[in-house]
Design a protein around this motif. Structure first.
Motif, PDB file in Angstrom:
ATOM      1  N   GLU A 112       0.841  -1.195   0.000  1.00 27.45           N
ATOM      2  CA  GLU A 112       0.000   0.000   0.000  1.00 27.45           C
ATOM      3  C   GLU A 112       0.880   1.249   0.000  1.00 27.45           C
ATOM      4  OE1 GLU A 112      -3.063  -0.005  -0.462  1.00 27.45           O
ATOM      5  OE2 GLU A 112      -3.966  -1.844   0.328  1.00 27.45           O
ATOM      6  N   ARG A 154       5.275  -4.664  -3.613  1.00 28.35           N
ATOM      7  CA  ARG A 154       4.533  -5.920  -3.491  1.00 28.35           C
ATOM      8  C   ARG A 154       5.486  -7.112  -3.600  1.00 28.35           C
ATOM      9  NH1 ARG A 154      -0.712  -7.735  -4.132  1.00 28.35           N
ATOM     10  NH2 ARG A 154      -1.431  -5.649  -4.675  1.00 28.35           N
ATOM     11  N   VAL A 174       1.372 -10.364   7.479  1.00 29.27           N
ATOM     12  CA  VAL A 174       0.379 -10.017   6.461  1.00 29.27           C
ATOM     13  C   VAL A 174      -1.045  -9.941   7.000  1.00 29.27           C
ATOM     14  CG1 VAL A 174       1.762 -10.897   4.572  1.00 29.27           C
ATOM     15  CG2 VAL A 174       0.231 -12.451   5.780  1.00 29.27           C
ATOM     16  N   LYS A 205      -7.370  -8.784   4.961  1.00 26.42           N
ATOM     17  CA  LYS A 205      -7.087  -8.020   3.749  1.00 26.42           C
ATOM     18  C   LYS A 205      -6.946  -8.953   2.547  1.00 26.42           C
ATOM     19  CE  LYS A 205      -4.517  -4.395   3.527  1.00 26.42           C
ATOM     20  NZ  LYS A 205      -3.352  -3.496   3.497  1.00 26.42           N
ATOM     21  N   ASP A 206      -7.049  -8.374   1.373  1.00 25.12           N
ATOM     22  CA  ASP A 206      -6.580  -8.931   0.101  1.00 25.12           C
ATOM     23  C   ASP A 206      -7.460  -9.998  -0.545  1.00 25.12           C
ATOM     24  OD1 ASP A 206      -4.483  -7.238   0.433  1.00 25.12           O
ATOM     25  OD2 ASP A 206      -3.074  -8.762   1.077  1.00 25.12           O
ATOM     26  N   VAL A 207      -7.704 -11.127   0.125  1.00 25.80           N
ATOM     27  CA  VAL A 207      -8.442 -12.217  -0.514  1.00 25.80           C
ATOM     28  C   VAL A 207      -9.813 -12.347   0.137  1.00 25.80           C
ATOM     29  CG1 VAL A 207      -8.457 -14.641  -1.176  1.00 25.80           C
ATOM     30  CG2 VAL A 207      -6.279 -13.415  -1.003  1.00 25.80           C
ATOM     31  N   ARG A 261      -5.295 -16.694   1.058  1.00 30.47           N
ATOM     32  CA  ARG A 261      -4.370 -15.563   1.014  1.00 30.47           C
ATOM     33  C   ARG A 261      -2.942 -16.046   1.200  1.00 30.47           C
ATOM     34  NH1 ARG A 261      -3.243 -10.238   2.284  1.00 30.47           N
ATOM     35  NH2 ARG A 261      -1.634  -9.901   3.859  1.00 30.47           N
ATOM     36  N   ALA A 286      -0.263 -16.090  -2.027  1.00 33.90           N
ATOM     37  CA  ALA A 286       0.735 -15.029  -2.017  1.00 33.90           C
ATOM     38  C   ALA A 286       2.156 -15.514  -1.741  1.00 33.90           C
ATOM     39  CB  ALA A 286       0.352 -13.979  -0.977  1.00 33.90           C
TER      40      ALA A 286
END
Length: 384
Positions: free
Chosen positions: A35, A101, A155, A159-161, A378, A382
């Motif tokens: 981010e 990332r 992580v 978030k994210d997934v 996630r 990742a």
């Protein structure tokens, strides 16, 4: 001796703590955050979101909240300001690479067949072996490989997934003429853009957890009863109006030593098992007291929101929800700005959704899934 290089993935609260700890041990940490700001889930969230536990239970042990934050439940902006202040105070910012990332992590060195401990060798820093972390810079669209001695994944799980419901063919969002999205996408919007996005729209929120509650409150305050926000959810969970009961913090009651000792735990010995059994009536009494207090201070019965299971079960699952400004929420329900619909499942049609148990049709312009995140997907996608 050269300083050990430590890669930390994520600049949320855990990543910042890891960075500070590594510095205190003489290591050289480098934090990768995809981010554009630090703070993890607090960097991009709904405007009206507040901390739902007292701030004294949610603070850095070596950096208390500033005196300027007087509310027991700080706002999102106060939270992110506090996190930034922590990172600045301990000089963590120079070690953080934003908009970076992590695309891949590989280990080059000796290892065993099992990875249950450290590098598979039982040593944090074996004589041989390095980690190669492939990082993509979002600003320059370039990729760089960093060689480090150890990797810490910070992580998080929110978030994210997104975790999304599955629908039969022809019954999902593809047949809906409006917009369907996950709460993650809504929270990522600029606050003014988010308000404009839902203004004058019929919004359905799927899920009644923290995100679902915050989004529904925000939509109802913008649109009122002219364009009500509907919350569709499967089952009720315990909700509390405040963390203090007759002046005593509920957390001191629910998470006291006696209460925790009354819970059976995997691998416990005979004495702990016996103690948990002997103390179980104490735990039952405490939980029953808090349940009674919740039903007394919130109109759960009026709106058929009393859970069918015990408070202890929700505590074990982390599903107890503190409702900020609970009176305002139930006033909105009374006035029709928020509508509640409980159903085991639903499907889409052109103009909105319909519940499968009683075929109730709810027209919508926007459907927002506040259905949480898939932590296992996630991690696998990742980093494996």
């Amino acid at each position: 001796m050269d300083k050990k290089q430590i890669a930390i993935v994520g600049a949320g609260i855990a990543g910042l703590l890891a960075c500070k700890y590594c510095l205190s041990k003489g290591f050289n940490p480098i934090v990768f955050e995809f981010e554009s700001d630090i703070g993890g889930v607090w960097a991009k969230t709904i405007k009206t979101t507040r901390l739902q536990i007292p701030k004294t239970m949610y603070q850095f042990s070596d950096y208390p909240w500033p005196a300027s934050v007087t509310d027991d439940f700080p706002t999102q902006q106060e939270m992110i300001d506090y996190i930034r202040s922590y990172a600045t105070h301990f000089n963590l910012i120079p070690h953080i690479k934003l908009q970076s990332r992590v695309k891949g992590i590989d280990y080059d060195g000796p290892s065993s067949d099992t990875w249950s401990l450290w590098n598979g060798t039982g040593e944090a820093f074996p004589p041989e072996g390095k980690w190669h972390v492939t990082v993509e810079n979002a600003q320059t669209a370039t990729t760089q490989v960093y060689t480090v001695d150890f990797v810490l994944l910070c992580v998080g799980r929110f978030k994210d997934v997104p975790s999304m419901p599955q629908f039969p063919e022809g019954k999902g969002p593809e047949v809906f003429r409006g917009r369907a999205m996950h709460s993650m996408e809504y929270a990522a919007m600029d606050h003014d853009k988010a308000e404009e996005f839902v203004k004058g729209k019929k919004v359905v929120v799927v899920g009644f957890g923290k995100s679902g509650l915050d989004i529904a409150r925000e939509c109802s305050s913008i649109n009122g009863p002219e364009h009500p926000c509907s919350i569709v959810y499967r089952r009720d969970h315990w909700k509390l109006s405040r963390w203090f009961i007759w002046g005593i913090p509920l957390v001191d009651i629910m998470f006291s030593r006696s209460t925790m000792l009354s819970v059976h735990k995997p691998g416990e010995g005979f004495l702990l098992s016996l103690l948990a059994t002997l103390l179980s009536p104490v735990r039952w009494g405490i939980m029953t007291l808090v349940e009674s207090y919740a039903k007394m201070t919130l109109p759960l019965s009026k709106f058929k929101m009393v859970p069918q299971h015990s408070l202890a079960k929700d505590i074990s699952s982390g599903l107890v929800l503190k409702m900020p400004d609970a009176d305002n929420f139930f006033d909105a329900v009374d006035k029709g700005s928020i509508k509640l619909k409980k159903s085991p499942s639903f499907e889409f049609y052109e103009k909105g959704i319909f519940t499968t148990d009683d075929n109730t049709h709810i027209e919508a312009d926007i459907v927002i899934f506040a259905t949480g995140f898939n932590i296992w997907c996630r991690q696998t996608r990742a980093y494996v």
